[in-house]
Design a protein around this motif. Sequence first.
Motif, PDB file in Angstrom:
ATOM      1  N   ALA A  37       0.864  -1.192   0.000  1.00  0.00           N
ATOM      2  CA  ALA A  37       0.000   0.000   0.000  1.00  0.00           C
ATOM      3  C   ALA A  37       0.890   1.228   0.000  1.00  0.00           C
ATOM      4  CB  ALA A  37      -0.920   0.009   1.218  1.00  0.00           C
ATOM      5  N   ARG A  38       0.312   2.333  -0.393  1.00  0.00           N
ATOM      6  CA  ARG A  38       1.075   3.574  -0.487  1.00  0.00           C
ATOM      7  C   ARG A  38       0.307   4.696   0.188  1.00  0.00           C
ATOM      8  NH1 ARG A  38       1.425   7.700  -4.235  1.00  0.00           N
ATOM      9  NH2 ARG A  38      -0.187   6.683  -5.497  1.00  0.00           N
ATOM     10  N   ALA A  39       1.001   5.436   1.039  1.00  0.00           N
ATOM     11  CA  ALA A  39       0.385   6.605   1.670  1.00  0.00           C
ATOM     12  C   ALA A  39       0.308   7.732   0.648  1.00  0.00           C
ATOM     13  CB  ALA A  39       1.192   7.043   2.883  1.00  0.00           C
ATOM     14  N   THR A  40      -0.839   8.351   0.529  1.00  0.00           N
ATOM     15  CA  THR A  40      -1.039   9.397  -0.473  1.00  0.00           C
ATOM     16  C   THR A  40      -1.223  10.785   0.119  1.00  0.00           C
ATOM     17  OG1 THR A  40      -3.410   8.901  -0.521  1.00  0.00           O
ATOM     18  CG2 THR A  40      -2.018   7.781  -2.149  1.00  0.00           C
ATOM     19  N   ALA A  41      -1.610  10.870   1.380  1.00  0.00           N
ATOM     20  CA  ALA A  41      -1.849  12.186   1.965  1.00  0.00           C
ATOM     21  C   ALA A  41      -1.763  12.122   3.482  1.00  0.00           C
ATOM     22  CB  ALA A  41      -3.212  12.722   1.545  1.00  0.00           C
ATOM     23  N   ILE A  42      -1.350  13.247   4.069  1.00  0.00           N
ATOM     24  CA  ILE A  42      -1.316  13.398   5.523  1.00  0.00           C
ATOM     25  C   ILE A  42      -2.181  14.596   5.897  1.00  0.00           C
ATOM     26  CG2 ILE A  42       0.116  13.851   7.544  1.00  0.00           C
ATOM     27  CD1 ILE A  42       2.513  12.770   5.911  1.00  0.00           C
ATOM     28  N   ASP A  43      -3.180  14.354   6.728  1.00  0.00           N
ATOM     29  CA  ASP A  43      -3.995  15.433   7.288  1.00  0.00           C
ATOM     30  C   ASP A  43      -3.398  15.765   8.655  1.00  0.00           C
ATOM     31  OD1 ASP A  43      -5.826  17.088   8.498  1.00  0.00           O
ATOM     32  OD2 ASP A  43      -7.542  15.737   8.264  1.00  0.00           O
ATOM     33  N   VAL A  51      -4.374  12.174  10.509  1.00  0.00           N
ATOM     34  CA  VAL A  51      -4.832  11.022   9.740  1.00  0.00           C
ATOM     35  C   VAL A  51      -3.959  10.865   8.491  1.00  0.00           C
ATOM     36  CG1 VAL A  51      -6.712  10.051   8.349  1.00  0.00           C
ATOM     37  CG2 VAL A  51      -7.216  11.135  10.546  1.00  0.00           C
ATOM     38  N   VAL A  52      -3.549   9.627   8.194  1.00  0.00           N
ATOM     39  CA  VAL A  52      -2.846   9.284   6.961  1.00  0.00           C
ATOM     40  C   VAL A  52      -3.823   8.538   6.062  1.00  0.00           C
ATOM     41  CG1 VAL A  52      -0.988   7.937   5.926  1.00  0.00           C
ATOM     42  CG2 VAL A  52      -0.596   9.151   8.077  1.00  0.00           C
ATOM     43  N   THR A  53      -3.911   8.942   4.801  1.00  0.00           N
ATOM     44  CA  THR A  53      -4.765   8.267   3.830  1.00  0.00           C
ATOM     45  C   THR A  53      -3.921   7.424   2.889  1.00  0.00           C
ATOM     46  OG1 THR A  53      -6.392  10.065   3.902  1.00  0.00           O
ATOM     47  CG2 THR A  53      -6.498   8.572   2.021  1.00  0.00           C
ATOM     48  N   LEU A  54      -4.359   6.188   2.647  1.00  0.00           N
ATOM     49  CA  LEU A  54      -3.653   5.275   1.760  1.00  0.00           C
ATOM     50  C   LEU A  54      -4.325   5.218   0.398  1.00  0.00           C
ATOM     51  CD1 LEU A  54      -2.963   2.286   4.186  1.00  0.00           C
ATOM     52  CD2 LEU A  54      -1.780   4.484   3.985  1.00  0.00           C
ATOM     53  N   ASP A  55      -3.600   4.665  -0.579  1.00  0.00           N
ATOM     54  CA  ASP A  55      -4.129   4.632  -1.943  1.00  0.00           C
ATOM     55  C   ASP A  55      -5.326   3.706  -2.094  1.00  0.00           C
ATOM     56  OD1 ASP A  55      -2.704   2.307  -1.594  1.00  0.00           O
ATOM     57  OD2 ASP A  55      -1.482   2.505  -3.408  1.00  0.00           O
ATOM     58  N   ASN A  56      -5.578   2.858  -1.114  1.00  0.00           N
ATOM     59  CA  ASN A  56      -6.773   2.007  -1.171  1.00  0.00           C
ATOM     60  C   ASN A  56      -7.947   2.591  -0.402  1.00  0.00           C
ATOM     61  OD1 ASN A  56      -6.025   1.629   1.495  1.00  0.00           O
ATOM     62  ND2 ASN A  56      -5.367  -0.493   1.224  1.00  0.00           N
ATOM     63  N   GLY A  57      -7.804   3.828   0.050  1.00  0.00           N
ATOM     64  CA  GLY A  57      -8.870   4.511   0.757  1.00  0.00           C
ATOM     65  C   GLY A  57      -8.826   4.372   2.263  1.00  0.00           C
ATOM     66  N   THR A  58      -7.968   3.506   2.772  1.00  0.00           N
ATOM     67  CA  THR A  58      -7.856   3.329   4.224  1.00  0.00           C
ATOM     68  C   THR A  58      -7.353   4.607   4.876  1.00  0.00           C
ATOM     69  OG1 THR A  58      -7.399   0.970   3.980  1.00  0.00           O
ATOM     70  CG2 THR A  58      -6.734   1.996   6.056  1.00  0.00           C
ATOM     71  N   GLU A  59      -7.908   4.937   6.038  1.00  0.00           N
ATOM     72  CA  GLU A  59      -7.454   6.081   6.820  1.00  0.00           C
ATOM     73  C   GLU A  59      -6.895   5.587   8.151  1.00  0.00           C
ATOM     74  OE1 GLU A  59     -10.697   8.827   7.148  1.00  0.00           O
ATOM     75  OE2 GLU A  59     -10.317   9.688   5.154  1.00  0.00           O
ATOM     76  N   LEU A  60      -5.684   6.011   8.461  1.00  0.00           N
ATOM     77  CA  LEU A  60      -5.007   5.604   9.687  1.00  0.00           C
ATOM     78  C   LEU A  60      -4.824   6.818  10.593  1.00  0.00           C
ATOM     79  CD1 LEU A  60      -2.176   3.342   8.173  1.00  0.00           C
ATOM     80  CD2 LEU A  60      -4.356   2.601   9.153  1.00  0.00           C
ATOM     81  N   ALA A  61      -5.444   6.775  11.759  1.00  0.00           N
ATOM     82  CA  ALA A  61      -5.273   7.852  12.727  1.00  0.00           C
ATOM     83  C   ALA A  61      -3.959   7.654  13.477  1.00  0.00           C
ATOM     84  CB  ALA A  61      -6.442   7.865  13.697  1.00  0.00           C
ATOM     85  N   TYR A  62      -3.319   8.743  13.829  1.00  0.00           N
ATOM     86  CA  TYR A  62      -2.047   8.650  14.547  1.00  0.00           C
ATOM     87  C   TYR A  62      -1.937   9.708  15.620  1.00  0.00           C
ATOM     88  CZ  TYR A  62      -0.369  12.693  11.815  1.00  0.00           C
ATOM     89  OH  TYR A  62      -0.223  13.942  11.260  1.00  0.00           O
ATOM     90  N   ASP A  63      -1.184   9.375  16.669  1.00  0.00           N
ATOM     91  CA  ASP A  63      -0.727  10.376  17.640  1.00  0.00           C
ATOM     92  C   ASP A  63       0.666  10.855  17.253  1.00  0.00           C
ATOM     93  OD1 ASP A  63      -3.019  10.118  19.424  1.00  0.00           O
ATOM     94  OD2 ASP A  63      -2.205   8.155  19.926  1.00  0.00           O
ATOM     95  N   LYS A  64       1.502   9.914  16.795  1.00  0.00           N
ATOM     96  CA  LYS A  64       2.829  10.233  16.270  1.00  0.00           C
ATOM     97  C   LYS A  64       2.996   9.499  14.939  1.00  0.00           C
ATOM     98  CE  LYS A  64       4.282  12.612  19.889  1.00  0.00           C
ATOM     99  NZ  LYS A  64       4.583  14.063  19.828  1.00  0.00           N
ATOM    100  N   LEU A  65       3.703  10.143  14.025  1.00  0.00           N
ATOM    101  CA  LEU A  65       3.894   9.596  12.680  1.00  0.00           C
ATOM    102  C   LEU A  65       5.374   9.651  12.327  1.00  0.00           C
ATOM    103  CD1 LEU A  65       2.897   8.759   9.780  1.00  0.00           C
ATOM    104  CD2 LEU A  65       2.549  11.206   9.339  1.00  0.00           C
ATOM    105  N   LEU A  66       5.904   8.554  11.780  1.00  0.00           N
ATOM    106  CA  LEU A  66       7.286   8.522  11.305  1.00  0.00           C
ATOM    107  C   LEU A  66       7.304   8.329   9.798  1.00  0.00           C
ATOM    108  CD1 LEU A  66      10.392   8.369  11.898  1.00  0.00           C
ATOM    109  CD2 LEU A  66      10.101   5.881  11.848  1.00  0.00           C
ATOM    110  N   LEU A  67       7.979   9.223   9.093  1.00  0.00           N
ATOM    111  CA  LEU A  67       8.170   9.086   7.653  1.00  0.00           C
ATOM    112  C   LEU A  67       9.539   8.445   7.416  1.00  0.00           C
ATOM    113  CD1 LEU A  67       6.817  12.536   6.395  1.00  0.00           C
ATOM    114  CD2 LEU A  67       5.611  10.366   6.644  1.00  0.00           C
ATOM    115  N   ALA A  68       9.509   7.225   6.892  1.00  0.00           N
ATOM    116  CA  ALA A  68      10.729   6.489   6.551  1.00  0.00           C
ATOM    117  C   ALA A  68      10.613   6.055   5.100  1.00  0.00           C
ATOM    118  CB  ALA A  68      10.898   5.296   7.486  1.00  0.00           C
ATOM    119  N   THR A  69      10.280   7.020   4.247  1.00  0.00           N
ATOM    120  CA  THR A  69       9.960   6.732   2.848  1.00  0.00           C
ATOM    121  C   THR A  69      11.190   6.536   1.976  1.00  0.00           C
ATOM    122  OG1 THR A  69       9.677   9.133   2.590  1.00  0.00           O
ATOM    123  CG2 THR A  69       7.692   7.815   2.858  1.00  0.00           C
ATOM    124  N   GLY A  70      12.376   6.854   2.493  1.00  0.00           N
ATOM    125  CA  GLY A  70      13.617   6.524   1.800  1.00  0.00           C
ATOM    126  C   GLY A  70      13.841   7.285   0.510  1.00  0.00           C
TER     127      GLY A  70
END
Length: 406
Positions: free
Chosen positions: A82-88, A93-112
């Motif tokens: 899956a691929r993250a497409t947007a950060i609110d 909230v992080v939105t994935l390319d399949n429409g899934t939304e992941l809520a977070y308190d802390k977020l780490l970007l390790a996209t390389g």
Amino acid sequence: MKQPISRIVIIGAGQAGAWAAHTLRQQGFDGTLSVVSDEERVFYERPPLSKQVLAGDMAPAALQLFSDEAIDAMNIDWHKPARATAIDRQGHVVTLDNGTELAYDKLLLATGSRARVPVREWLSLPQVYTLRTPDDARRLGERLAPGKRLAILGGGWIGLEVAATARAKGVAVSLFELGERLCGRSVRPEVSDYLRDLHLEQGVEVELDCGAIELAAGDGGGLVLCRDGQRLLAADAVVVGAGAEIATELGRDAGLEVGQGLVVDDHGRTSDPDIYAAGDVAIHPLLGFCIQSWANAQNQAISAAKAMLGETSPYRDEPWIWSDQYDCNIQILGIPASGDSRLVRRQSGDNQQAFIYLDQDDRLQSMIAVNDARLVKLGKRWLRAGTVLPADQLADPAVNLMALKP
């Protein structure tokens, strides 16, 4: 009152993402840990891809950083491929390319980072390869057989490692570098000359300052390399090793501060206090540029993971990378030497030498050591302590450098 952290999201499952997840659980985080990966294979290291995996001496399964049992014990909420497409950022909230939304308190970007390909249309040619995944190494390895010819576009570390591996398999290799010397962004001219001579001695054809190369389909499933419409040579495969593109777009689109990579402090925090970054995508907090190495990805991620949980563990490691080419283990320590650095060459044997660069106060700035891991270990101590070093003793192979301990 500050709310407890119960949801952490990690985007990226390479070296940095793996060590961040491992550290979070080791530090006692027992909340929801979600990891987003654009690959099905996760938590593996990449350095052996251009060496042991490409040579056929290591199975992809051996790349895995932790055992299956250890990964299962991390109790990860996987989202792959899956691929993250947007950060609110406001809504966390992080939105994935399949429409899934992941809520977070802390977020780490390790996209390389990803391989830079100067002409995107090249990727449609089945004989053109980049080297970022085990599948890339497997497919390319199947092409490397005695009597075949490989063309490499790019004279950086990946290109040189692939050249060495291919020559060991009996493949003819032609390497084309757009710049005037090899590894021009990371080493001084004398080291570039050493690397060129090393590969020439092994039968690699090296062309520097090569100009724009064009690729066209040839007869028998191969490729033809051209320049200005003139045919240069035919190759059975072409590896594009023209550097890397830092994957900053997710953070940039979210409004984070971006330079060459994502700007972070020495705890891995970005310009948003709830978003962290580590590895290739993050600028080294002391040096001001991105470091593409497994040691940086691992240790910066460990620091960021601890900071997410409120532990102060600043990341200030000196840059350290290594490369295996033929029978040479080449280790690079410290920042690239400046133009006014003092060069000290140490020749300890036919196949052991070092290029040592001192600043104006005779303190170590950087070193490139060939087959001398012990010297690099000493160099790390000298860097941290700011040791003043006598150049004449550094250059004398009869001197035991252990006497120069900080």
